[in-house]
Scaffold this active site. Sequence first.
Site, mmCIF file in Angstrom:
data_model
loop_
_atom_site.group_PDB
_atom_site.id
_atom_site.type_symbol
_atom_site.label_atom_id
_atom_site.label_comp_id
_atom_site.label_asym_id
_atom_site.label_seq_id
_atom_site.Cartn_x
_atom_site.Cartn_y
_atom_site.Cartn_z
ATOM 1 N N HIS A 159 0.837 -1.208 0.000
ATOM 2 C CA HIS A 159 0.000 0.000 0.000
ATOM 3 C C HIS A 159 0.873 1.260 0.000
ATOM 4 O O HIS A 159 0.603 2.221 -0.720
ATOM 5 C CB HIS A 159 -0.886 0.065 1.259
ATOM 6 C CG HIS A 159 -1.926 -1.013 1.376
ATOM 7 N ND1 HIS A 159 -2.017 -1.841 2.472
ATOM 8 C CD2 HIS A 159 -2.935 -1.378 0.547
ATOM 9 C CE1 HIS A 159 -3.056 -2.659 2.315
ATOM 10 N NE2 HIS A 159 -3.623 -2.410 1.160
ATOM 11 N N LYS A 216 -16.772 -8.103 5.321
ATOM 12 C CA LYS A 216 -15.647 -8.572 6.158
ATOM 13 C C LYS A 216 -15.565 -7.814 7.468
ATOM 14 O O LYS A 216 -15.603 -6.582 7.484
ATOM 15 C CB LYS A 216 -14.325 -8.354 5.404
ATOM 16 C CG LYS A 216 -13.809 -9.598 4.707
ATOM 17 C CD LYS A 216 -12.341 -9.455 4.327
ATOM 18 C CE LYS A 216 -12.109 -8.632 3.079
ATOM 19 N NZ LYS A 216 -10.735 -8.468 2.669
ATOM 20 N N ARG A 275 -2.306 -6.167 -8.401
ATOM 21 C CA ARG A 275 -1.211 -7.122 -8.225
ATOM 22 C C ARG A 275 -1.283 -8.145 -9.358
ATOM 23 O O ARG A 275 -0.867 -7.876 -10.462
ATOM 24 C CB ARG A 275 -1.311 -7.812 -6.858
ATOM 25 C CG ARG A 275 -0.850 -6.941 -5.733
ATOM 26 C CD ARG A 275 -1.426 -7.387 -4.424
ATOM 27 N NE ARG A 275 -2.872 -7.168 -4.432
ATOM 28 C CZ ARG A 275 -3.664 -7.319 -3.384
ATOM 29 N NH1 ARG A 275 -3.173 -7.720 -2.253
ATOM 30 N NH2 ARG A 275 -4.960 -7.074 -3.468
ATOM 31 N N SER A 335 -3.000 -7.883 3.101
ATOM 32 C CA SER A 335 -3.183 -7.744 4.549
ATOM 33 C C SER A 335 -3.484 -9.093 5.214
ATOM 34 O O SER A 335 -3.031 -9.353 6.329
ATOM 35 C CB SER A 335 -4.321 -6.763 4.841
ATOM 36 O OG SER A 335 -4.039 -5.520 4.265
#
Length: 161
Positions: free
Chosen positions: A17, A41, A90, A128
């Site tokens: 990040h 979440k 990514r 994460s």
Amino acid sequence: MKTAVYPGSFDPVTNGHIDVIKRALKIFDKVVVAIGDNPGKEPTFTTEERLEMLKESTKDSKNIEIDFFSGLLLDYVKSKNSKIIIRGLRAVSDFDFEFQRALMNRVVDDQIETIFIMTKEHYVYLNSSIVKEMAMFGSKLNGLVPGIVEKKLEEKFTNKT
Ligand code: ADP
């Protein structure tokens, strides 16, 4: 002044990040890092904890604002006088989700553009969740997260095991 908004859960912030933030700062005058909750979440860290970790990890960079938002991202972006959403990419696995979100946002408001910043090769597999899993099992996180995050992860998981 061109302001871009970089939204995410940042639960917690990783060096992937931070790299996106720093590169966005080379393109825009100001970057607002906006912590939002993913409705599907339950976050590991509270909003205040995520805010603190982001503030500490970016304290040496200028022209960054760390904030949180709830509600529609597009409304938040406008409230910051911005027309740009930054997202990171990514692997191909990010693409479907990001593509869908960016297109949906454009259908709702075609004045707002989503700009993607490609990850640094070193951070392709960094997210994460993986960082939390490693911390849970006592692994070192050298070079993957800022110092304060490593400390907070240790505190969080040492108390629980
Ligand atoms: P969200 O739950 O909204 O996806 P994240 O905090 O997981 O929030 O990610 C925020 C943004 O940062 C997403 O666009 C994600 O693809 C991007 N991102 C996360 N990790 C990396 C990384 N290692 N390299 C580049 N971009 C990343």
